[in-house]
Design an enzyme around this catalytic site. Sequence first.
Site, mmCIF file in Angstrom:
data_model
loop_
_atom_site.group_PDB
_atom_site.id
_atom_site.type_symbol
_atom_site.label_atom_id
_atom_site.label_comp_id
_atom_site.label_asym_id
_atom_site.label_seq_id
_atom_site.Cartn_x
_atom_site.Cartn_y
_atom_site.Cartn_z
ATOM 1 N N ASP A 1 -15.348 -0.836 9.808
ATOM 2 C CA ASP A 1 -16.068 -1.267 8.611
ATOM 3 C C ASP A 1 -17.145 -2.261 9.012
ATOM 4 O OD1 ASP A 1 -14.290 0.285 7.165
ATOM 5 O OD2 ASP A 1 -12.945 -1.387 6.728
ATOM 6 N N GLY B 1 -7.098 5.657 5.596
ATOM 7 C CA GLY B 1 -6.599 6.402 4.452
ATOM 8 C C GLY B 1 -7.029 7.864 4.499
ATOM 9 N N GLU C 1 -14.093 -5.352 10.314
ATOM 10 C CA GLU C 1 -12.727 -5.101 10.761
ATOM 11 C C GLU C 1 -12.596 -3.649 11.189
ATOM 12 O OE1 GLU C 1 -10.088 -4.554 6.911
ATOM 13 O OE2 GLU C 1 -11.463 -6.246 6.661
ATOM 14 N N GLU D 1 0.814 -1.216 0.000
ATOM 15 C CA GLU D 1 0.000 0.000 0.000
ATOM 16 C C GLU D 1 0.853 1.273 0.000
ATOM 17 O OE1 GLU D 1 -3.616 -0.534 2.676
ATOM 18 O OE2 GLU D 1 -2.379 -2.222 3.308
ATOM 19 N N ASN E 1 -9.720 -0.364 11.221
ATOM 20 C CA ASN E 1 -8.467 0.167 10.682
ATOM 21 C C ASN E 1 -7.944 1.260 11.604
ATOM 22 O OD1 ASN E 1 -6.704 1.943 9.037
ATOM 23 N ND2 ASN E 1 -7.263 0.567 7.371
ATOM 24 N N SER F 1 -6.809 -2.413 2.394
ATOM 25 C CA SER F 1 -7.084 -1.900 1.043
ATOM 26 C C SER F 1 -7.727 -2.923 0.122
ATOM 27 C CB SER F 1 -5.799 -1.348 0.389
ATOM 28 O OG SER F 1 -5.393 -0.174 1.050
ATOM 29 N N ARG G 1 -11.222 3.607 12.005
ATOM 30 C CA ARG G 1 -12.345 3.469 11.081
ATOM 31 C C ARG G 1 -12.882 2.056 11.212
ATOM 32 N NH1 ARG G 1 -10.266 2.894 6.065
ATOM 33 N NH2 ARG G 1 -10.952 0.731 6.087
ATOM 34 N N TYR H 1 -9.564 3.128 -4.738
ATOM 35 C CA TYR H 1 -8.629 4.198 -5.066
ATOM 36 C C TYR H 1 -8.678 4.669 -6.516
ATOM 37 C CZ TYR H 1 -6.863 2.759 -0.560
ATOM 38 O OH TYR H 1 -6.764 2.437 0.775
#
Length: 325
Positions: free
Chosen positions: A273, A292, A286, A26, A288, A162, A271, A232
Amino acid sequence: MTAPSTAPVVRADLRCLVLAGGLSYERDVSLRSGRRVLDALRAVGVEAEMLDADVALLPALKSDPPDAVFIALHGSTGEDGSLRGVLDLCGVPYVGPDARSARLAWDKPSAKAVFVECGIPTPEWVALPHDRFSELGAVAVLERIVDRLGLPLMVKPAQGGSGLGAAVVRDASALPAAMVGCFAYDQTALVERYVEGVDVAVSVLDLGEGPFALPPVEIVPSNGVYDYAARYTAGLTTWHTPARLSAETSAEVVKTALAAHQALGLRDVSRVDLIVAPSGECTVLEVNVAPGMTETSLLPMAVQAGGLDLGDVIARLVMQAAERG
């Protein structure tokens, strides 16, 4: 908790080092995140520079230590806790969870075990190291997985982000290829029951008055899977902020995300999800710890939807970390 005002009184001498790049898959995304964080800090008057996490880092920290570090490294370099442990050894404070909590969140099977212990819903799963997978016989193991978890399934690296190496398996015949693709990114595959529903991300912040959730972001990838390209590449995903959820469901999503953040012992920012089923039930996938910060990343969208300024938020987090140091 309601979002507090973020406009900070920036110390005239506050210096922040943004770490970005690294050697993970990443790297490119990390560099984009780092540049955006750098620009946001400078826009609100914080002196900031960006460095890679390479052999020059430790000498730089020793010769001219910053007040705090903002980790914009994605993948194992920034999220598995190891770099945070090194920063602790150097006595340099940083934004985000400590090394232990980051390590726990980074390893998805470990994090999911914590969720189960705390009564936080997460899809049933099995974690398979590549060696065990081969030793026990791939065909027999895969048959047992399908028998136990059913179809469809989600296959993804136990440690990674990602969407790299992740695949939705709707037919048992596609499972072997999905496992091979997953093992290309990690030695352990996480196979979990796939939950149909709406993809939602909830960013959690703590600006000194306790954790609060920003407006949930609904994710609608054009190909149905929120993979690396969908995350992305402009035009491949549509986002709705706030998510198109009923008030009751949105409140439950926020409550669950905050519970996941706190269960893992996180601080500052994360974050979460989730999937929201048609019934309204929400399930944590999950968490993070280094979200990002690119133009298509979810946390900046949520910050804007919450009526906050990204530079102010980051500056507040940096000052908070500096005060811890």
